[in-house]
Design a protein around this motif. Structure first.
Motif, PDB file in Angstrom:
ATOM      1  N   VAL A  47      40.746  41.686  45.594  1.00 58.79           N
ATOM      2  CA  VAL A  47      41.169  41.995  44.233  1.00 58.79           C
ATOM      3  C   VAL A  47      42.669  41.777  44.077  1.00 58.79           C
ATOM      4  N   VAL A  48      43.441  42.183  45.074  1.00 57.63           N
ATOM      5  CA  VAL A  48      44.887  41.984  45.013  1.00 57.63           C
ATOM      6  C   VAL A  48      45.225  40.503  44.990  1.00 57.63           C
ATOM      7  N   VAL A  49      44.551  39.710  45.790  1.00 52.02           N
ATOM      8  CA  VAL A  49      44.806  38.265  45.812  1.00 52.02           C
ATOM      9  C   VAL A  49      44.457  37.643  44.468  1.00 52.02           C
ATOM     10  N   VAL A  50      43.344  38.055  43.869  1.00 48.61           N
ATOM     11  CA  VAL A  50      42.957  37.516  42.556  1.00 48.61           C
ATOM     12  C   VAL A  50      43.987  37.904  41.506  1.00 48.61           C
ATOM     13  N   TRP A  51      44.436  39.158  41.503  1.00 52.45           N
ATOM     14  CA  TRP A  51      45.430  39.595  40.517  1.00 52.45           C
ATOM     15  C   TRP A  51      46.748  38.857  40.702  1.00 52.45           C
ATOM     16  N   LEU A  52      47.163  38.627  41.924  1.00 56.97           N
ATOM     17  CA  LEU A  52      48.386  37.869  42.150  1.00 56.97           C
ATOM     18  C   LEU A  52      48.248  36.428  41.673  1.00 56.97           C
ATOM     19  N   LEU A  56      50.404  34.703  38.736  1.00 58.28           N
ATOM     20  CA  LEU A  56      51.104  33.440  38.951  1.00 58.28           C
ATOM     21  C   LEU A  56      50.766  32.439  37.855  1.00 58.28           C
ATOM     22  N   ILE A  57      49.497  32.336  37.497  1.00 63.06           N
ATOM     23  CA  ILE A  57      49.083  31.396  36.452  1.00 63.06           C
ATOM     24  C   ILE A  57      49.698  31.769  35.110  1.00 63.06           C
ATOM     25  N   ILE A  58      49.686  33.053  34.775  1.00 58.80           N
ATOM     26  CA  ILE A  58      50.260  33.487  33.503  1.00 58.80           C
ATOM     27  C   ILE A  58      51.762  33.220  33.471  1.00 58.80           C
ATOM     28  N   THR A  59      52.440  33.493  34.562  1.00 60.90           N
ATOM     29  CA  THR A  59      53.881  33.254  34.619  1.00 60.90           C
ATOM     30  C   THR A  59      54.201  31.771  34.482  1.00 60.90           C
TER      31      THR A  59
END
Length: 94
Positions: A47-52, A56-59
């Protein structure tokens, strides 16, 4: 910090530098939560990897759209027709 001995404040929350001169009139406690809590299950790691990855994509998409908004205005041509070139006696390469 100077307001605590004057009895204007009862507590301070946040990052506070501990100096020896403050130990006479202040009590310092340990943080409520410890930093560096480890992820124990593989599901939480995933879950942490997916959120990161999502962050990253949003940024990156925000940065790209903001950059394109700033540079698109500069791509407008300043010379609109050939008569402007003739009137200013501009040098044109071909």
């Amino acid at each position: 910090m100077i307001q605590i001995p004057l009895k204007k404040f009862d507590a301070v929350a946040g990052d506070v530098a501990i100096r020896s001169s403050q130990l006479d009139y202040l009590d310092f406690t340990q943080p409520y939560t410890e930093s560096g809590d480890k992820l124990h299950s593989n599901l939480s790691r995933m879950v942490v990897v997916v959120w990161l990855f999502v962050a990253l994509i949003i940024t990156q998409s925000y940065t790209a759209s903001f950059t394109s908004m700033l540079t698109a205005q500069r791509l407008e041509p300043t010379i609109t027709n050939i008569e402007v070139l003739r009137n200013t006696n501009a040098t044109v390469g071909y």
